[in-house]
Enzyme design. Structure first.
Site, PDB file in Angstrom:
ATOM      1  N   THR A 156       0.850  -1.184   0.000  1.00 18.95           N
ATOM      2  CA  THR A 156       0.000   0.000   0.000  1.00 18.95           C
ATOM      3  C   THR A 156       0.884   1.231   0.000  1.00 18.95           C
ATOM      4  O   THR A 156       1.884   1.266   0.712  1.00 18.95           O
ATOM      5  CB  THR A 156      -0.865   0.008   1.271  1.00 18.95           C
ATOM      6  OG1 THR A 156      -1.511  -1.253   1.364  1.00 18.95           O
ATOM      7  CG2 THR A 156      -1.903   1.087   1.212  1.00 18.95           C
ATOM      8  N   LYS A 158       2.263   4.436   1.152  1.00 20.34           N
ATOM      9  CA  LYS A 158       2.276   5.181   2.407  1.00 20.34           C
ATOM     10  C   LYS A 158       3.097   6.453   2.175  1.00 20.34           C
ATOM     11  O   LYS A 158       4.007   6.426   1.368  1.00 20.34           O
ATOM     12  CB  LYS A 158       2.937   4.370   3.533  1.00 20.34           C
ATOM     13  CG  LYS A 158       2.306   3.006   3.778  1.00 20.34           C
ATOM     14  CD  LYS A 158       1.048   3.128   4.582  1.00 20.34           C
ATOM     15  CE  LYS A 158       0.409   1.755   4.780  1.00 20.34           C
ATOM     16  NZ  LYS A 158      -0.991   1.818   5.128  1.00 20.34           N
ATOM     17  N   LYS A 184      -1.240  -0.550  -4.054  1.00 21.27           N
ATOM     18  CA  LYS A 184      -2.649  -0.238  -3.870  1.00 21.27           C
ATOM     19  C   LYS A 184      -2.855   1.124  -3.238  1.00 21.27           C
ATOM     20  O   LYS A 184      -2.032   1.578  -2.444  1.00 21.27           O
ATOM     21  CB  LYS A 184      -3.343  -1.335  -3.056  1.00 21.27           C
ATOM     22  CG  LYS A 184      -3.311  -1.205  -1.561  1.00 21.27           C
ATOM     23  CD  LYS A 184      -4.089  -2.336  -0.894  1.00 21.27           C
ATOM     24  CE  LYS A 184      -5.487  -1.951  -0.499  1.00 21.27           C
ATOM     25  NZ  LYS A 184      -5.536  -0.948   0.561  1.00 21.27           N
ATOM     26  N   HIS A 276     -11.501  -3.721  -0.020  1.00 20.28           N
ATOM     27  CA  HIS A 276     -10.839  -3.432   1.249  1.00 20.28           C
ATOM     28  C   HIS A 276     -11.900  -3.460   2.337  1.00 20.28           C
ATOM     29  O   HIS A 276     -12.931  -2.826   2.200  1.00 20.28           O
ATOM     30  CB  HIS A 276     -10.183  -2.051   1.188  1.00 20.28           C
ATOM     31  CG  HIS A 276      -9.304  -1.794   2.370  1.00 20.28           C
ATOM     32  ND1 HIS A 276      -7.939  -1.825   2.297  1.00 20.28           N
ATOM     33  CD2 HIS A 276      -9.612  -1.551   3.657  1.00 20.28           C
ATOM     34  CE1 HIS A 276      -7.443  -1.593   3.512  1.00 20.28           C
ATOM     35  NE2 HIS A 276      -8.440  -1.421   4.349  1.00 20.28           N
ATOM     36  N   HIS A 309      -9.577  -8.654   2.145  1.00 16.74           N
ATOM     37  CA  HIS A 309      -8.627  -8.679   3.254  1.00 16.74           C
ATOM     38  C   HIS A 309      -9.111  -9.687   4.286  1.00 16.74           C
ATOM     39  O   HIS A 309     -10.249  -9.638   4.712  1.00 16.74           O
ATOM     40  CB  HIS A 309      -8.517  -7.286   3.878  1.00 16.74           C
ATOM     41  CG  HIS A 309      -7.782  -6.326   3.004  1.00 16.74           C
ATOM     42  ND1 HIS A 309      -6.543  -5.838   3.311  1.00 16.74           N
ATOM     43  CD2 HIS A 309      -8.099  -5.809   1.804  1.00 16.74           C
ATOM     44  CE1 HIS A 309      -6.139  -5.038   2.328  1.00 16.74           C
ATOM     45  NE2 HIS A 309      -7.072  -5.003   1.407  1.00 16.74           N
ATOM     46  N   SER A 361      -2.634  -8.367   5.093  1.00 17.31           N
ATOM     47  CA  SER A 361      -1.890  -7.118   5.175  1.00 17.31           C
ATOM     48  C   SER A 361      -1.946  -6.594   6.596  1.00 17.31           C
ATOM     49  O   SER A 361      -2.841  -6.928   7.353  1.00 17.31           O
ATOM     50  CB  SER A 361      -2.479  -6.075   4.231  1.00 17.31           C
ATOM     51  OG  SER A 361      -3.733  -5.667   4.695  1.00 17.31           O
TER      52      SER A 361
END
Length: 467
Positions: A156, A158, A184, A276, A309, A361
Site C-alpha cells: 500500500t 504510504k 494499492k 478493502h 482482506h 496485510s
C-alpha cells in the site's frame, strides 16, 4: 412465547435448500435460552411482538424460521449457540441486501438479549446459484498476471494521505519496479483536495506502465474507485479502464448493493475487483455481539469480489491464527467441511462460484515469509505496506527484499525442503547475495505484534487417549 408459536422445533429436519444461521445468543438474566433462540428465529423471519390474524393468510408454518438446536457455549455461563433454519423462499434471489435485512435486520436490538452475534451461515446451492460470484476468480487472475505457484506480492502506498499525484506515481513505480505485482491505494484515499482522483490515476498508471516495460511482467495498481454515489464510482472505474488498469478497488463501506453492482461491472469489463474491508471491525471484532468476519467473507464471495482482506496470522491487526486460516478457507475452497476449532459450524458447498483471493496485510514483513507461506498457502496476496515503503534503502529496495524473500522460500518449497523449520536460514542465505533483504532482516528481526486476539474459537481440540 415464541417457542410455543412454532419458532422452536427440536425435531426439525434441515432441508438442502434451507439457509442456516448460527447465532451466539446472550439472553438477559432470567430469560430461557430456548425462548431467546426462538425469539431470534421469530424476529429475523415472520414474527412481530404480538399474534396477528393475518398470519392465517400465509403459509406461516413454511415461512417461520425454526430454531432447531441450542448448545451452551463451552467455558461460558450465559452464552448459547442457536442454530436456526430459514426457508429459501424468505429471501429475494441474488440480493445480499435482502439477505442481511432479514437475518441481521431487526434482531440485534432485541431487548430480551444482552448481546447477539451472527457466527456462521450455510448458504444452499440453490440460493448461491442466483449470485454471480467473483468477477475474475483466482484462476483467471493468475492467467492474466502470468504468475503461478506463488503468492502475489503487494504494498500500500504510504503515507496514505497527503502525497501529490506525481510523488504518488513515483511510489507506485518504484514498488513495482523493485519486484512487486501490485501497489494499492489506501482505503481512505478517494479524491481529496491534495490529490484529485484523476490526477492520481494518471500518474499511477504512468508508473505502472513504465514498471511493466522495465520488468517485462504484468503488474497493476489497485485504483480506489470508492466515491459518494454509484454514478461517480462508475465514472472513476470507466476512467481506470480507459487508462488500461487491470484492477480497481472499493471499500466495504460503500455497501452491499454497490459492491454487487461493481462486481457485475468488473466481470463485464474484465477487471479484477479488490475489496478493502474498511469498517468491518466496527461489528466483527467483539466476541459476543455483531457478526463474525467469516460471514462477511461468505457474503462477499457471493457478491463477487476477487480480493478480500482476511487477516494475517502474524501482523498488527485483530485476528486469531486459527480463525484467520478459516476466513481464508471460506474465501478460497470449493467446499468447506465443518471444522469447529476453526469456527466453521456448517458444511458449505460453493457450487461453481469462483474463488476469492484472500489478502493478508498489516504489520507483516519479509522475515516472516516462511510462516506466511505455511499458514496461508499460495492463493493469497501478501501486502507489505510499511514492510516495503519503510525500507531504509528506499521503496525499490524494500520491494526487492520482499520478492527475493518470497522467491527463495518458493524455491526451497519446490526442492522439498522443510521451509518452515529452515525459514530463517533460507532467508539468511538469500540475503548474502541481496543487500536489501539483509538490511530488512536486520531492521525488523524482532518485530511482532503479540496481543491476544479478542475473537478466538470456542471449541478447541482436546487430545484423547488411545487414538
Amino acid at each position: 412465547p415464541y417457542a410455543k408459536m412454532g419458532y422452536w422445533d427440536p425435531d426439525y429436519v434441515v432441508k438442502d435448500t434451507d439457509v442456516l444461521a448460527l447465532f451466539r445468543v446472550s439472553p438477559q438474566p432470567g430469560v430461557d435460552p430456548v425462548e431467546a433462540s426462538a425469539a431470534v428465529a421469530g424476529e429475523s423471519s415472520t414474527a412481530t411482538w404480538t399474534v396477528v390474524w393475518t398470519d392465517l393468510l400465509t403459509a406461516c408454518d413454511l415461512y417461520r424460521a425454526k430454531a432447531y438446536k441450542v448448545d451452551a457455549v463451552p467455558n461460558t455461563t450465559d452464552q448459547y449457540f442457536a442454530y436456526i433454519a430459514y426457508d429459501i423462499d424468505l429471501f429475494e434471489e441474488g440480493s445480499i441486501a435482502n439477505l442481511t435485512a432479514s437475518i441481521x435486520g431487526x434482531v440485534f436490538g432485541f431487548k430480551a438479549l444482552k448481546a447477539l452475534r451472527l457466527e456462521d451461515m450455510r448458504l444452499p446451492v440453490a440460493y448461491l446459484k442466483t449470485f454471480q460470484g467473483p468477477a475474475t476468480g483466482v484462476i483467471c487472475e493468475r492467467e492474466r498476471m502470468d504468475k503461478f505457484g506463488r503468492p502475489f506480492l503487494g504494498a500500500t502506498v504510504k503515507p496514505k494521505l497527503g502525497l501529490s499525484g506525481k510523488n504518488y506515481g513515483r511510489v507506485v513505480y518504484e514498488g513495482l519496479k523493485g519486484g512487486l505485482d501490485f501497489l494499492k491505494d489506501d482505503e481512505n484515499i478517494n479524491s481529496q483536495p491534495f490529490m484529485r482522483w484523476k490526477e492520481r490515476y494518471l500518474y499511477s498508471m504512468e508508473g505502472v506502465n513504465r514498471a511493466i516495460a522495465a520488468a517485462g511482467e504484468t503488474k497493476g495498481h489497485y485504483l480506489n474507485v470508492t466515491a459518494a454515489t454509484m454514478e461517480q464510482i462508475y465514472e472513476r472505474a470507466e476512467f481506470a479502464k480507459q487508462l488500461g488498469s487491470i484492477i480497481v478497488m472499493v471499500d466495504l463501506v460503500i455497501g452491499y448493493t454497490a459492491i454487487q453492482s461493481m462486481a457485475i461491472w468488473a466481470r463485464k469489463n474484465d477487471m479484477i475487483l479488490h475489496l478493502h474491508r474498511a469498517g468491518n471491525s466496527t461489528y466483527s471484532r467483539q466476541k459476543i455481539h455483531g457478526m463474525n468476519f467469516r460471514v462477511i467473507c461468505k457474503w462477499m464471495r457471493m457478491a463477487g469480489v476477487d480480493h478480500i482482506h482476511a487477516g494475517t496470522v502474524v501482523g498488527k491487526l485483530e485476528g486469531d491464527p486459527v480463525x484467520x486460516x478459516x476466513x481464508x478457507x471460506x474465501x478460497x475452497x470449493x467446499x468447506x467441511x465443518x471444522n469447529l476449532p476453526q469456527g466453521i459450524f456448517f458444511e458449505q458447498d460453493w457450487a461453481s462460484l469462483r474463488k476469492v483471493t484472500p489478502v493478508a496485510s498489516g504489520g507483516i514483513h519479509c522475515g516472516q515469509m516462511h510462516q506466511l507461506l505455511d499458514y496461508l498457502g499460495v492463493d493469497v496476496v501478501l501486502q507489505f505496506g510499511g514492510g516495503t515503503i519503510g525500507h531504509p534503502d528506499g521503496i525499490q529496495a524494500g520491494a526487492t527484499a520482499n520478492r527475493v524473500a518470497l522467491e527463495s522460500m518458493v524455491i526451497a518449497r519446490n526442492e522439498g525442503r522443510d521451509f518452515v523449520a529452515e525459514g530463517p536460514q533460507i532467508l539468511q542465505d538469500a540475503a548474502k547475495t541481496c543487500g536489501p533483504l539483509q538490511t530488512a532482516l536486520d531492521l525488523w528481526k524482532d518485530i511482532s505484534f503479540n496481543y491476544t486476539s479478542t475473537d478466538t474459537a470456542d471449541l478447541v481440540e482436546t487430545p484423547t487417549a488411545n487414538v
